[in-house]
Design a protein around this motif. Structure first.
Motif, PDB file in Angstrom:
ATOM      1  N   UNK A  11       0.746  -1.137   0.048  1.00  0.00           N
ATOM      2  CA  UNK A  11       0.055   0.002  -0.249  1.00  0.00           C
ATOM      3  C   UNK A  11       1.096   1.403  -0.162  1.00  0.00           C
ATOM      4  N   UNK A  12       2.095   1.104   0.708  1.00  0.00           N
ATOM      5  CA  UNK A  12       2.968   2.259   0.521  1.00  0.00           C
ATOM      6  C   UNK A  12       3.280   2.630  -0.869  1.00  0.00           C
ATOM      7  N   UNK A  13       3.661   1.479  -1.595  1.00  0.00           N
ATOM      8  CA  UNK A  13       4.114   1.748  -3.168  1.00  0.00           C
ATOM      9  C   UNK A  13       2.715   2.569  -3.852  1.00  0.00           C
ATOM     10  N   UNK A  14       1.445   2.273  -3.573  1.00  0.00           N
ATOM     11  CA  UNK A  14       0.504   2.650  -4.003  1.00  0.00           C
ATOM     12  C   UNK A  14       0.378   4.077  -3.659  1.00  0.00           C
ATOM     13  N   UNK A  42     -10.488   2.279  -4.641  1.00  0.00           N
ATOM     14  CA  UNK A  42     -10.721   3.113  -3.586  1.00  0.00           C
ATOM     15  C   UNK A  42      -9.403   3.396  -2.717  1.00  0.00           C
ATOM     16  N   UNK A  43      -8.575   2.586  -2.528  1.00  0.00           N
ATOM     17  CA  UNK A  43      -7.249   2.822  -1.936  1.00  0.00           C
ATOM     18  C   UNK A  43      -6.598   3.713  -2.613  1.00  0.00           C
ATOM     19  N   UNK A  44      -6.391   3.616  -4.084  1.00  0.00           N
ATOM     20  CA  UNK A  44      -5.795   4.579  -4.825  1.00  0.00           C
ATOM     21  C   UNK A  44      -6.324   5.982  -4.768  1.00  0.00           C
ATOM     22  N   UNK A 127      -1.768  -7.945  -8.251  1.00  0.00           N
ATOM     23  CA  UNK A 127      -0.323  -8.227  -8.598  1.00  0.00           C
ATOM     24  C   UNK A 127       0.065  -9.653  -8.045  1.00  0.00           C
ATOM     25  N   UNK A 128       1.033 -10.316  -8.626  1.00  0.00           N
ATOM     26  CA  UNK A 128       1.261 -11.585  -8.286  1.00  0.00           C
ATOM     27  C   UNK A 128       2.023 -12.023  -6.983  1.00  0.00           C
ATOM     28  N   UNK A 134      -0.403  -4.878  -6.204  1.00  0.00           N
ATOM     29  CA  UNK A 134      -1.235  -4.416  -7.558  1.00  0.00           C
ATOM     30  C   UNK A 134      -0.515  -4.027  -8.473  1.00  0.00           C
ATOM     31  N   UNK A 135      -0.850  -3.969  -9.569  1.00  0.00           N
ATOM     32  CA  UNK A 135      -0.280  -3.499 -10.955  1.00  0.00           C
ATOM     33  C   UNK A 135      -1.147  -2.228 -11.215  1.00  0.00           C
ATOM     34  N   UNK A 136      -0.713  -1.067 -11.822  1.00  0.00           N
ATOM     35  CA  UNK A 136      -1.189   0.018 -12.229  1.00  0.00           C
ATOM     36  C   UNK A 136      -0.826   0.156 -13.573  1.00  0.00           C
ATOM     37  N   UNK A 137      -1.679   0.353 -14.840  1.00  0.00           N
ATOM     38  CA  UNK A 137      -1.231   0.856 -15.663  1.00  0.00           C
ATOM     39  C   UNK A 137      -2.135   2.115 -16.180  1.00  0.00           C
TER      40      UNK A 137
END
Length: 163
Positions: A11-14, A42-44, A127-128, A134-137
């Motif tokens: 979540x810190x990376x988000x 929502x976390x984003x 994410x895996x 998570x993966x964001x594009x």
């Protein structure tokens, strides 16, 4: 630059991604978030509001459809289009009337995309690596977003992450 890919292990990376984006946002901008249930849309938005120094609670407006989060720098209009059945239903809400005064962020953005000429699409997927991964594009529709994505890529590289 067509898109920016970002792997968030935690979540810190988000939050770091939101910190990159927040200072680049303007009134009138539109972000359309898409991804499966529970993927972190929502976390984003919570991270983005925090990066804009909004200090109140940020919750999914699934039942209220929209919430406003006012900070000193920018107001976010947070929409959850999940329960909307049509673009006509979205238009009837009149939320685009506020667009010039705030930055609009819509979860389930594919449902309302046709209403906007230019927007930043944020695809969120699981994410895996872990339960938090998570993966964001991020990809932009319209010329407004190319310089934003370039600036984010420069900041992303400074974080020491993979491009």
């Amino acid at each position: 630059m067509k898109c920016l890919r970002y792997a968030a292990a935690t979540l810190e990376d988000t939050r770091a991604l939101a910190d990159l984006l927040a200072p680049l946002l303007w009134r009138g901008d539109v972000l359309l978030l898409d991804g499966p249930l529970g993927s972190g849309k929502t976390a984003f938005v919570q991270a983005l509001a925090s990066a804009l120094r909004y200090r109140g609670p940020v919750t999914s407006p699934t039942f209220t459809i929209a919430n406003f989060y006012e900070s000193d720098s920018l107001t976010l209009l947070h929409i959850d289009a999940y329960r909307l059945d049509s673009i006509a239903e979205f238009r009837d809400l009149g939320l685009t009337d506020y667009g010039g005064d705030c930055c609009t962020v819509s979860e389930w953005g594919e449902k309302v995309a046709e209403e906007f000429n230019t927007y930043l699409e944020v695809q969120v997927t699981f994410g895996d690596d872990s339960e938090e991964a998570r993966e964001f594009v991020l990809s932009g529709a319209g010329p407004r977003w190319a310089p934003v994505l370039q600036a984010m890529r420069r900041g992303h590289l400074r974080l020491g992450a993979e491009p």
